[in-house]
Design an enzyme around this catalytic site. Structure first.
Site, PDB file in Angstrom:
ATOM      1  CG  HIS A   1       0.366   6.285  -0.790  1.00  0.00           C
ATOM      2  ND1 HIS A   1      -0.345   7.007  -1.359  1.00  0.00           N
ATOM      3  CD2 HIS A   1      -0.048   5.852   0.359  1.00  0.00           C
ATOM      4  CE1 HIS A   1      -1.625   6.732  -0.668  1.00  0.00           C
ATOM      5  NE2 HIS A   1      -1.438   6.139   0.102  1.00  0.00           N
TER       6      HIS A   1
ATOM      7  CG  HIS B   1      -1.824   1.030   1.307  1.00  0.00           C
ATOM      8  ND1 HIS B   1      -2.877   1.153   1.075  1.00  0.00           N
ATOM      9  CD2 HIS B   1      -1.569   2.450   1.778  1.00  0.00           C
ATOM     10  CE1 HIS B   1      -3.735   2.338   1.235  1.00  0.00           C
ATOM     11  NE2 HIS B   1      -2.660   3.109   1.820  1.00  0.00           N
ATOM     12  CD  GLU B   2       1.518   3.809   3.787  1.00  0.00           C
ATOM     13  OE1 GLU B   2       1.855   4.827   3.105  1.00  0.00           O
ATOM     14  OE2 GLU B   2       0.291   3.574   4.276  1.00  0.00           O
TER      15      GLU B   2
ATOM     16  CG  HIS C   1       0.706   8.918  -6.952  1.00  0.00           C
ATOM     17  ND1 HIS C   1      -0.428   9.435  -6.324  1.00  0.00           N
ATOM     18  CD2 HIS C   1       0.793   9.568  -8.351  1.00  0.00           C
ATOM     19  CE1 HIS C   1      -1.107  10.254  -7.200  1.00  0.00           C
ATOM     20  NE2 HIS C   1      -0.794  10.293  -8.314  1.00  0.00           N
TER      21      HIS C   1
END
Length: 705
Positions: free
Chosen positions: A500, A496-497, A503
């Site tokens: 990020h 999940h992280e 991105h």
């Protein structure tokens, strides 16, 4: 001939008046002995952490604030006609020194804090708020911005977005208010920044203040070896004998999951579930002041409630849409969540539990039921998720999808011995970013997991600056005899992280405020949550997931069990997330000042979503940092919003192949690289071909089948 000369002269004069250059400011002289102010002669101009001392922060902030004021003054005092470059771009580029210092300071405040650093933050924050207000409420500056907004000329898509964002920033931050209301706005925002900062500090202090110290070997004898070892290591680090449990998640959850001592578990659960609800670190009065101050700000700017103000700048668009979205998901899933509770409750009764299944019983019996039904538990799975192997697997996924490579760089200074820095390069060897990884809990680190940036991507005068990205997590620590073995949930968290971070690392654009994760809050979770989908793909796991002792690949049988168990309690967990969204919206749709009891207000707000029994004397809100100190006010629904997006988006990978280059390239080009340069719905539709539908999420959870 004379007419042509005259036209040329007029054109030259007009061009001169427009002036397409960033005005140069008369900056104050800087103390270059301060490493926060001096040029960084480091690899990729990374922060020289080992040279930065506590004494450097406040002088650096003061100097950088002075520089920012000078840069803004140069824009305001420019005699040339306002233009996109001399006003909008100049504003975008102003404050770069201050941004550099903030990037370090506020990241350290979460990842490597201290009492002194928190004291500094309390002194610095009002100065930053004052500066922000002085800029946002500057009438002459707003006049220039407004003039460009009303007569923009020919601009690119990226430039139009920057102009719109800049104008709205001023309008939404009091620039159009009367002098009397501007004074109030300044007062309210200054108060709010101090209140939210104090809320976060209380939460961290309360988490660190409580420990459960056990000296009786009989109490821990039943626990798995890794739990006992972790508790013993925690006790030893505190100079205590025996075994210690803290409220940090990697310490708290294993004890709650494996211990049969109901009395101790209730004590531990109540401590965690009543953090900052009264006592030394009480946040209830801060909540009242925060929501009332937010309401005042919203009313001052012409909005009925704070949610109306926030959601105007979100993908969802307005309060009605969010409330309908949450209610629609609840209607589709609440009965399934209640069924999940009944299933575990009946199972617990069959195992001898007397009376009602309480929240402190839930981790133990839900895990036992899962182990029995799916023959799956953390101890079976963890040997295949040794941290170094997981890291290799996460990097491998980024390589297969986007051609990224990660190389440790020991020449890059780090802020703690646990932190490792990596050069991130493209398949053609082009440098993209620096990635910092910080895995383990410590008293100086806030609980949870997050991605942040020390610097974003931008292009100034033709020179590109690439991001410095950091992932901060709180995974289970290695012990003297066992390496760090992640639970499946921790593996999910890493993915999940890391989404990020992709991105941020893959962001492209001229303007830092529009690159990377600088997107609408309800869009920012799509790149992170879509990564979690690969966690149960056997084709992916087979590439790296091996037993840390034997080297055996994770068996197909275990992967099948993980897939089968993936939707176990999916409805319960889904509704639990909805409960936080309902609570958040309840706080921020208030239209009258709040003076009630915080606990009772939360009980009413959560009532439609309540599955587990309500326990008097507990509440989530007093430690709900996401909405009271973390930027998610009226935005927590965004996690579910993004789940709908990611479920629909990943279905394209499932259709075309989980490593399909065409789909991955489209996701990179249309989502990861674009940042906030276009409206997120336009970007999503361009990638997926249609608007998202919540049915994709419901189907993924296996409900209704």
């Amino acid at each position: 001939m004379k007419k042509a000369i005259l036209i040329m002269a007029i054109s030259a004069l007009a061009a001169g008046c427009a002036d397409n250059s960033v005005p140069k400011a008369q900056l104050p002289e800087l103390d270059l002995s301060n490493p926060l102010l001096a040029p960084w002669e480091t690899p990729y101009a990374t922060p020289p952490f080992s040279k930065i001392e506590l004494k450097h922060y406040e002088p650096a902030f003061d100097a950088a604030i002075a520089c920012s004021r000078a840069e803004v003054a140069a824009i305001v005092d420019n005699p040339k006609k306002p233009s996109f470059v001399n006003t909008i771009v100049a504003l975008e580029q102003s404050g770069s020194l201050l941004s550099r210092i903030e990037g370090i300071f506020f990241n350290m405040l979460g990842a490597e804090t201290s009492d002194q650093l928190q004291e500094i933050s309390l002194r610095v924050q009002p100065k930053l708020t004052e500066l922000e207000n002085d800029i946002s409420l500057n009438e002459k500056l707003f006049e220039r911005v407004k003039a460009v907004y009303e007569h923009p000329g020919r601009l690119s898509q990226e430039e139009r977005m920057l102009l719109e964002k800049t104008y709205k920033h001023f309008a939404r931050n009091g620039a159009a208010l009367s002098p009397e209301k501007k004074k109030l706005y300044r007062q309210y925002t200054t108060e709010l920044s101090a209140l939210t900062l104090k809320f976060g500090q209380n939460s961290l202090a309360a988490t660190n203040a409580f420990t459960l110290h056990i000296t009786d070997p009989k109490v821990v004898a039943e626990l798995p070896g890794f739990v006992r070892e972790g508790m013993a290591a925690e006790a030893a680090s505190r100079g205590e004998k025996g075994w210690t449990v803290t409220l940090q998640y990697p310490s708290y959850l294993p004890f709650m999951t494996y211990s049969t001592n109901r009395e101790l578990k209730e004590k531990l659960w109540r401590a965690r579930s009543s953090e900052c609800l009264g006592g030394k670190f009480d946040n209830t009065e801060l909540i009242r002041r925060i929501v009332n101050t937010r309401l005042k700000i919203a009313n001052l700017l012409g909005y009925k409630c704070y949610a109306d103000y926030v959601l105007e700048e979100r993908m969802a668009g307005d309060t009605k849409t969010v409330e309908s979205f949450l209610n629609d998901l609840l209607v589709q899933t609440k009965s399934w969540a209640d069924a999940d509770y009944r299933t575990v409750s009946e199972y617990a009764a069959s195992k001898g539990l007397k009376g009602e299944l309480m929240p402190w019983d839930w981790p133990y019996y839900s895990t036992m039921y899962k182990d029995e039904k799916y023959a799956l538990n953390d101890e079976l799975v963890k040997p295949y998720f040794e941290l170094e192997h997981v890291k290799k697997g996460v990097f491998l996924l980024a390589n297969k999808l986007y051609g990224l490579n990660f190389t440790p760089n020991t020449k890059i200074d780090v802020y703690h011995p646990d932190v490792t820095a990596y050069d991130v390069t493209d398949r053609d060897g082009r440098f993209l970013a620096v990635l910092y990884l910080d895995f383990f809990p410590r008293a100086s680190k806030t609980a949870g997991a997050w991605m942040t940036e020390f610097r974003g991507a931008k292009i100034v005068n033709g020179k590109e600056t690439r991001p410095l990205v950091s992932l901060v997590m709180n995974f289970t620590k290695p012990t003297a005899t066992t390496p760090s073995l992640l639970t499946f949930d921790e593996f999910n968290t890493f993915l999940h992280e890391f989404g990020h971070s992709l991105h941020g690392m893959l962001g492209k654009g001229h303007y830092e405020s529009l690159t990377g994760t600088n997107v609408y809050r309800d869009f920012v979770e799509l790149p992170s949550q879509i990564m979690e989908n690969w966690a149960t793909e056997k084709e992916y796991l087979d590439l790296w997931a091996v037993h840390y002792q034997t080297g055996e690949k994770i068996p197909a049988e275990i992967v099948d069990r993980i897939v089968a168990a993936q939707n176990y309690l999916a409805a319960y967990l889904h509704v639990r997330q909805l409960s936080f969204g309902f609570t958040d919206m309840a706080w921020h749709t208030l239209t009258e000042p709040f003076g009630e009891d915080v606990e009772q207000f939360e009980v009413r707000a959560m009532a439609p979503t309540q599955v587990l029994p309500v326990v008097e004397g507990t509440a989530t809100s007093p430690s709900f940092g996401h909405i009271f100190s973390g930027g998610y006010a009226a935005g927590y629904y965004g996690y579910k919003w993004a789940e709908v997006l990611d479920a629909d988006a990943f279905s394209l990978f499932k259709e075309k192949g989980i490593f399909n280059e065409e789909v991955a390239e489209s996701f990179r080009k249309n989502i990861l690289e674009k940042g906030g340069t276009e409206h997120p719905m336009d970007l999503y539709v361009r990638f997926r071909g249609h608007k998202p539908d919540s049915r994709a999420l419901i189907e993924r959870m296996g409900l209704g089948k």
